[in-house]
Write a protein that holds these residues in place. Structure first.
Motif, PDB file in Angstrom:
ATOM      1  N   GLU A  77       0.829  -1.217   0.000  1.00  0.00           N
ATOM      2  CA  GLU A  77       0.000   0.000   0.000  1.00  0.00           C
ATOM      3  C   GLU A  77       0.860   1.262   0.000  1.00  0.00           C
ATOM      4  O   GLU A  77       0.612   2.202  -0.762  1.00  0.00           O
ATOM      5  CB  GLU A  77      -0.937  -0.016   1.219  1.00  0.00           C
ATOM      6  N   TRP A  78       1.898   1.279   0.841  1.00  0.00           N
ATOM      7  CA  TRP A  78       2.690   2.513   0.949  1.00  0.00           C
ATOM      8  C   TRP A  78       3.488   2.780  -0.334  1.00  0.00           C
ATOM      9  O   TRP A  78       3.725   3.933  -0.698  1.00  0.00           O
ATOM     10  CB  TRP A  78       3.600   2.472   2.189  1.00  0.00           C
ATOM     11  N   MET A  79       3.851   1.725  -1.037  1.00  0.00           N
ATOM     12  CA  MET A  79       4.600   1.920  -2.293  1.00  0.00           C
ATOM     13  C   MET A  79       3.687   2.499  -3.374  1.00  0.00           C
ATOM     14  O   MET A  79       4.080   3.387  -4.133  1.00  0.00           O
ATOM     15  CB  MET A  79       5.184   0.587  -2.775  1.00  0.00           C
ATOM     16  N   ILE A  80       2.465   1.978  -3.441  1.00  0.00           N
ATOM     17  CA  ILE A  80       1.505   2.480  -4.429  1.00  0.00           C
ATOM     18  C   ILE A  80       1.150   3.938  -4.109  1.00  0.00           C
ATOM     19  O   ILE A  80       1.080   4.794  -4.988  1.00  0.00           O
ATOM     20  CB  ILE A  80       0.249   1.570  -4.446  1.00  0.00           C
ATOM     21  N   LYS A  81       0.991   4.225  -2.834  1.00  0.00           N
ATOM     22  CA  LYS A  81       0.650   5.593  -2.408  1.00  0.00           C
ATOM     23  C   LYS A  81       1.745   6.579  -2.788  1.00  0.00           C
ATOM     24  O   LYS A  81       1.475   7.643  -3.350  1.00  0.00           O
ATOM     25  CB  LYS A  81       0.422   5.608  -0.880  1.00  0.00           C
ATOM     26  N   ARG A  82       2.988   6.216  -2.506  1.00  0.00           N
ATOM     27  CA  ARG A  82       4.091   7.138  -2.827  1.00  0.00           C
ATOM     28  C   ARG A  82       4.220   7.355  -4.340  1.00  0.00           C
ATOM     29  O   ARG A  82       4.542   8.450  -4.791  1.00  0.00           O
ATOM     30  CB  ARG A  82       5.419   6.628  -2.251  1.00  0.00           C
ATOM     31  N   ALA A  83       3.964   6.306  -5.104  1.00  0.00           N
ATOM     32  CA  ALA A  83       4.035   6.440  -6.568  1.00  0.00           C
ATOM     33  C   ALA A  83       2.920   7.374  -7.061  1.00  0.00           C
ATOM     34  O   ALA A  83       3.171   8.299  -7.839  1.00  0.00           O
ATOM     35  CB  ALA A  83       3.919   5.072  -7.224  1.00  0.00           C
ATOM     36  N   LEU A  84       1.709   7.165  -6.585  1.00  0.00           N
ATOM     37  CA  LEU A  84       0.593   8.031  -7.016  1.00  0.00           C
ATOM     38  C   LEU A  84       0.798   9.467  -6.556  1.00  0.00           C
ATOM     39  O   LEU A  84       0.462  10.414  -7.269  1.00  0.00           O
ATOM     40  CB  LEU A  84      -0.733   7.485  -6.489  1.00  0.00           C
ATOM     41  N   ASP A  85       1.363   9.634  -5.369  1.00  0.00           N
ATOM     42  CA  ASP A  85       1.569  10.985  -4.833  1.00  0.00           C
ATOM     43  C   ASP A  85       2.603  11.793  -5.620  1.00  0.00           C
ATOM     44  O   ASP A  85       2.692  13.005  -5.454  1.00  0.00           O
ATOM     45  CB  ASP A  85       1.984  10.923  -3.357  1.00  0.00           C
ATOM     46  N   SER A  86       3.374  11.134  -6.491  1.00  0.00           N
ATOM     47  CA  SER A  86       4.318  11.890  -7.314  1.00  0.00           C
ATOM     48  C   SER A  86       3.631  12.473  -8.547  1.00  0.00           C
ATOM     49  O   SER A  86       4.237  13.221  -9.301  1.00  0.00           O
ATOM     50  CB  SER A  86       5.471  10.984  -7.753  1.00  0.00           C
ATOM     51  N   GLY A  87       2.360  12.084  -8.758  1.00  0.00           N
ATOM     52  CA  GLY A  87       1.635  12.579  -9.930  1.00  0.00           C
ATOM     53  C   GLY A  87       1.605  11.578 -11.071  1.00  0.00           C
ATOM     54  O   GLY A  87       1.232  11.928 -12.191  1.00  0.00           O
ATOM     55  N   ALA A  88       1.965  10.334 -10.796  1.00  0.00           N
ATOM     56  CA  ALA A  88       1.927   9.298 -11.835  1.00  0.00           C
ATOM     57  C   ALA A  88       0.523   9.200 -12.416  1.00  0.00           C
ATOM     58  O   ALA A  88      -0.468   9.401 -11.708  1.00  0.00           O
ATOM     59  CB  ALA A  88       2.343   7.951 -11.250  1.00  0.00           C
ATOM     60  N   HIS A  89       0.448   8.871 -13.708  1.00  0.00           N
ATOM     61  CA  HIS A  89      -0.853   8.674 -14.353  1.00  0.00           C
ATOM     62  C   HIS A  89      -1.386   7.266 -14.098  1.00  0.00           C
ATOM     63  O   HIS A  89      -2.517   6.963 -14.454  1.00  0.00           O
ATOM     64  CB  HIS A  89      -0.744   8.902 -15.855  1.00  0.00           C
ATOM     65  N   GLY A  90      -0.541   6.420 -13.537  1.00  0.00           N
ATOM     66  CA  GLY A  90      -0.978   5.066 -13.229  1.00  0.00           C
ATOM     67  C   GLY A  90       0.138   4.315 -12.541  1.00  0.00           C
ATOM     68  O   GLY A  90       1.303   4.730 -12.592  1.00  0.00           O
ATOM     69  N   VAL A  91      -0.235   3.225 -11.885  1.00  0.00           N
ATOM     70  CA  VAL A  91       0.761   2.387 -11.213  1.00  0.00           C
ATOM     71  C   VAL A  91       0.624   0.961 -11.742  1.00  0.00           C
ATOM     72  O   VAL A  91      -0.481   0.475 -11.959  1.00  0.00           O
ATOM     73  CB  VAL A  91       0.571   2.424  -9.678  1.00  0.00           C
ATOM     74  N   MET A  92       1.776   0.331 -11.966  1.00  0.00           N
ATOM     75  CA  MET A  92       1.810  -1.083 -12.349  1.00  0.00           C
ATOM     76  C   MET A  92       2.394  -1.875 -11.181  1.00  0.00           C
ATOM     77  O   MET A  92       3.397  -1.456 -10.601  1.00  0.00           O
ATOM     78  CB  MET A  92       2.695  -1.252 -13.591  1.00  0.00           C
ATOM     79  N   THR A  93       1.735  -2.981 -10.843  1.00  0.00           N
ATOM     80  CA  THR A  93       2.243  -3.834  -9.763  1.00  0.00           C
ATOM     81  C   THR A  93       2.646  -5.185 -10.334  1.00  0.00           C
ATOM     82  O   THR A  93       1.941  -5.744 -11.174  1.00  0.00           O
ATOM     83  CB  THR A  93       1.167  -4.062  -8.681  1.00  0.00           C
ATOM     84  N   PRO A  94       3.786  -5.718  -9.877  1.00  0.00           N
ATOM     85  CA  PRO A  94       4.217  -7.029 -10.371  1.00  0.00           C
ATOM     86  C   PRO A  94       3.394  -8.158  -9.748  1.00  0.00           C
ATOM     87  O   PRO A  94       2.784  -7.977  -8.689  1.00  0.00           O
ATOM     88  CB  PRO A  94       5.673  -7.141  -9.898  1.00  0.00           C
ATOM     89  N   MET A  95       3.395  -9.315 -10.397  1.00  0.00           N
ATOM     90  CA  MET A  95       2.931 -10.584  -9.809  1.00  0.00           C
ATOM     91  C   MET A  95       1.552 -10.537  -9.165  1.00  0.00           C
ATOM     92  O   MET A  95       1.407 -10.788  -7.959  1.00  0.00           O
ATOM     93  CB  MET A  95       3.948 -11.057  -8.747  1.00  0.00           C
ATOM     94  N   CYS A  96       0.542 -10.253  -9.942  1.00  0.00           N
ATOM     95  CA  CYS A  96      -0.826 -10.354  -9.426  1.00  0.00           C
ATOM     96  C   CYS A  96      -1.275 -11.813  -9.589  1.00  0.00           C
ATOM     97  O   CYS A  96      -1.335 -12.325 -10.700  1.00  0.00           O
ATOM     98  CB  CYS A  96      -1.746  -9.414 -10.198  1.00  0.00           C
TER      99      CYS A  96
END
Ligand code: 3PY
Length: 252
Positions: A77-96
């Protein structure tokens, strides 16, 4: 403010991107000046980029007309949050691996009441050139939630994963997929898993995407029906081109 990539995918234009493993903005700026890309993957799972690099990379990519997508190191959760908080247009997560994983990732990516994304988007509005209230209002709808299908369980559960609401893109990592399945890259079982994922994404109305090592492979994947492809990796391009030039002077 919709993202460039979401707009293009919505109007059936293919997503054409590249993989960025080098920190610093010079490489992305040079590649994006070609004008041919609508997304760039900022890779913090592998490569040299860390979350300290997100802000300047995201700003550079978006200012040049492409959507910055950050691949976080893991589904935290904290990794996705920090990525979005930089203004990213989207986040990709490995190994779903499962629909449960996918639901968790969607939840981490959306503000309450849909999800649990923490609030702190100080640096996001300038990336989108909007006021803070406009960013807040559009974030849940506009930011892309992208999960990688690249494991045995992920392929086994891909139909259920694809149906998860709020998920936008199923993105195949072909190299991990071959290794995790324990099958030859490009063989029948590997291609079968790729076709199954493509079909599941489309059956659920989701974008089907795949990593490609070069443009020739990417063209084949687009012809196969994929909506979104990457065409090269920055560091690999540098190494390949230097090696190619070297052969002219060394003769081998
Ligand atoms: C893979 O092929 O495993 C990827 O995740 C893309 O590099």
């Amino acid at each position: 403010a919709k993202t460039f990539l979401k707009n293009d995918l919505g109007s059936k234009k293919p997503g054409i991107g590249f993989w960025c493993t080098l920190p610093g903005t010079s490489t992305v700026a040079t590649v994006l000046s070609t004008g041919g890309f609508n997304w760039a993957l900022i890779d913090a799972e592998h490569g040299q980029i860390t979350d300290k690099d997100y802000f300047e990379l995201v700003t550079t990519v978006s200012s040049l007309g492409a959507s910055p997508i950050i691949r976080v190191p893991w589904t935290e959760e904290w990794m996705i949050k920090r990525a979005l908080d930089s203004g990213a247009h989207g986040v990709m997560t490995p190994m779903c691996h499962s629909a449960e994983d996918a639901r968790k990732i969607v939840s981490f990516s959306k503000y309450p009441p849909i999800g649990t994304r923490g609030y702190g988007p100080m640096f996001c509005p300038p990336v989108f050139n909007v006021k803070g209230s406009e960013y807040d209002a559009g974030a849940d709808d506009n930011l892309l939630v992208i999960v990688q299908i690249e494991s045995k369980q992920g392929v086994a559960n891909v139909e259920e994963i694809a149906k998860v609401e709020g998920l936008d893109v199923l993105f195949i990592g072909p190299f991990d997929l071959a290794k995790q399945l324990g099958v030859p890259f490009g063989g029948e079982e590997h291609e079968g898993a790729i076709s199954k994922t493509l079909a599941a994404a489309h059956a659920a109305g989701k974008t089907a995407a795949i990593f490609c090592s070069n443009g020739q492979i990417a063209k084949k994947r687009l012809d196969q029906g994929f909506d979104m492809v990457s065409i090269a990796v920055d560091s690999a391009c540098l190494a390949a081109e230097f090696e190619r030039q070297l052969t002219y002077v060394t003769g081998n």
